[in-house]
Enzyme design. Structure first.
Site, PDB file in Angstrom:
ATOM      1  N   GLY A  12      11.265  13.006  11.909  1.00  0.00           N
ATOM      2  CA  GLY A  12      11.288  11.773  12.694  1.00  0.00           C
ATOM      3  C   GLY A  12      10.117  11.601  13.631  1.00  0.00           C
ATOM      4  N   SER A  13       8.984  12.250  13.337  1.00  0.00           N
ATOM      5  CA  SER A  13       7.838  12.058  14.247  1.00  0.00           C
ATOM      6  C   SER A  13       7.321  10.612  14.159  1.00  0.00           C
ATOM      7  CB  SER A  13       6.726  13.069  13.974  1.00  0.00           C
ATOM      8  OG  SER A  13       6.127  12.852  12.729  1.00  0.00           O
ATOM      9  N   ASN A  14       7.384  10.013  12.980  1.00  0.00           N
ATOM     10  CA  ASN A  14       7.007   8.588  12.886  1.00  0.00           C
ATOM     11  C   ASN A  14       8.016   7.720  13.634  1.00  0.00           C
ATOM     12  OD1 ASN A  14       4.593   7.793  11.098  1.00  0.00           O
ATOM     13  ND2 ASN A  14       5.541   9.483   9.982  1.00  0.00           N
ATOM     14  N   ILE A  88      17.035   2.997  -2.095  1.00  0.00           N
ATOM     15  CA  ILE A  88      17.794   1.951  -1.398  1.00  0.00           C
ATOM     16  C   ILE A  88      18.644   1.187  -2.417  1.00  0.00           C
ATOM     17  CG2 ILE A  88      17.598  -0.126   0.045  1.00  0.00           C
ATOM     18  CD1 ILE A  88      16.715   2.491   1.433  1.00  0.00           C
ATOM     19  N   ASN A 102       8.578   0.603   3.734  1.00  0.00           N
ATOM     20  CA  ASN A 102       8.528   2.071   3.643  1.00  0.00           C
ATOM     21  C   ASN A 102       7.096   2.535   3.874  1.00  0.00           C
ATOM     22  OD1 ASN A 102       9.401   4.774   2.865  1.00  0.00           O
ATOM     23  ND2 ASN A 102       8.310   4.447   0.938  1.00  0.00           N
ATOM     24  N   HIS A 104       4.586   5.616   2.631  1.00  0.00           N
ATOM     25  CA  HIS A 104       4.447   6.703   1.660  1.00  0.00           C
ATOM     26  C   HIS A 104       3.159   7.469   1.984  1.00  0.00           C
ATOM     27  CE1 HIS A 104       5.320   8.834  -2.016  1.00  0.00           C
ATOM     28  NE2 HIS A 104       4.026   8.806  -2.262  1.00  0.00           N
TER      29      HIS A 104
HETATM   30  C1  GAR Z   1       5.896  11.054   6.456  1.00  0.00           C
HETATM   31  O1  GAR Z   1       4.653  11.633   6.166  1.00  0.00           O
HETATM   32  C2  GAR Z   1       6.219   9.969   5.460  1.00  0.00           C
HETATM   33  O2  GAR Z   1       5.096   9.306   4.982  1.00  0.00           O
HETATM   34  C3  GAR Z   1       6.882  10.766   4.359  1.00  0.00           C
HETATM   35  O3  GAR Z   1       7.676  11.703   5.019  1.00  0.00           O
HETATM   36  C4  GAR Z   1       7.023  12.070   6.237  1.00  0.00           C
HETATM   37  C5  GAR Z   1       8.044  12.050   7.348  1.00  0.00           C
HETATM   38  O4  GAR Z   1       7.529  12.622   8.526  1.00  0.00           O
HETATM   39  N1  GAR Z   1       7.654   9.916   3.495  1.00  0.00           N
HETATM   40  C6  GAR Z   1       7.808  10.150   2.191  1.00  0.00           C
HETATM   41  O5  GAR Z   1       7.336  11.117   1.631  1.00  0.00           O
HETATM   42  C7  GAR Z   1       8.640   9.098   1.439  1.00  0.00           C
HETATM   43  N2  GAR Z   1       8.484   9.243   0.025  1.00  0.00           N
HETATM   44  P1  GAR Z   1       8.277  12.407   9.906  1.00  0.00           P
HETATM   45  O6  GAR Z   1       9.765  12.688   9.658  1.00  0.00           O
HETATM   46  O7  GAR Z   1       7.696  13.412  10.840  1.00  0.00           O
HETATM   47  O8  GAR Z   1       8.043  11.002  10.335  1.00  0.00           O
END
Ligand code: GAR
Length: 187
Positions: A12-14, A88, A102, A104
């Site tokens: 969940g850093s994003n 989804i 989303n 990616h």
């Molecule tokens: C992010 O890098 C995102 O782009 C990726 O998961 C990571 C989550 O990081 N998403 C995917 O791979 C979706 N196919 P976070 O939990 O630290 O935000």
């Protein structure tokens, strides 16, 4: 004030970055985080940031209208998938047309599809000796990573990079661009 709901399955850093960004902005706010993993680190972040967080399991998500009803109850304007790993379902897509996006961690259409997420993507980029990678922000449809592309940004990959350093570069792009792209979509 536009209302954003984030879906996240992991760290969940994003999610945290987007929550913090919109705390400084008058036009939108993150009203809740939804997760399919009750041990996800994103839940600790939500506690600390004082953001409501809700967990759902697979039957509730795939075989009922519970999540759609929750999102409608939250008066959701935009659903943001930030590290969310389940496909989804169509009832959700139909209830929120062009309102689900989303991120990616690669330059789609490369390195997308089922099973391509997180470090698996960066490992594949490394193994294929790519000289660049990046991020793709796109609308969500019923297939993994196939909706219309909204935004891409690139970073270079050098031979000394490992999957971990590629992940760091990609995360930096995500932190820089994802909130701004959301802001633009909502303006
Ligand atoms: C992010 O890098 C995102 O782009 C990726 O998961 C990571 C989550 O990081 N998403 C995917 O791979 C979706 N196919 P976070 O939990 O630290 O935000």
């Amino acid at each position: 004030m536009k209302r954003i709901v984030i879906f996240a399955s992991g760290s969940g850093s994003n999610a945290e970055n987007i929550i913090s960004f919109f705390r400084e902005k008058p036009q939108a706010e993150v009203v809740a985080v939804l997760t399919n993993k009750n041990s996800a680190k994103v839940l600790e972040r939500c506690d600390r940031l004082d953001i409501p967080a809700f967990y759902f399991n697979k039957p509730a998500f795939k075989d009922s209208n519970a999540v759609v009803q929750m999102l409608q109850g939250l008066q959701t304007d935009l659903i943001v998938l930030a590290g969310f790993l389940w496909k989804i379902p169509s009832n959700l897509i139909e209830a929120f047309p062009d309102k689900i996006i989303n991120i990616h961690p690669a330059l789609l259409p490369k390195y997308g599809g089922k099973g391509m997420y997180g470090d698996r993507v960066h490992q594949a980029v490394k193994e294929n000796n790519e000289t660049e990678t990046g991020i793709t922000i796109h609308y969500v449809n019923e297939n993994y990573d196939e909706g219309a592309i909204i935004f891409q940004a690139k970073t270079s990959v050098v031979p000394s990079d490992e999957a971990t350093s590629i992940a760091e570069k990609v995360h930096q792009l995500e932190y820089e661009h994802f909130p701004k792209v959301i802001e633009k979509l909502l303006s």
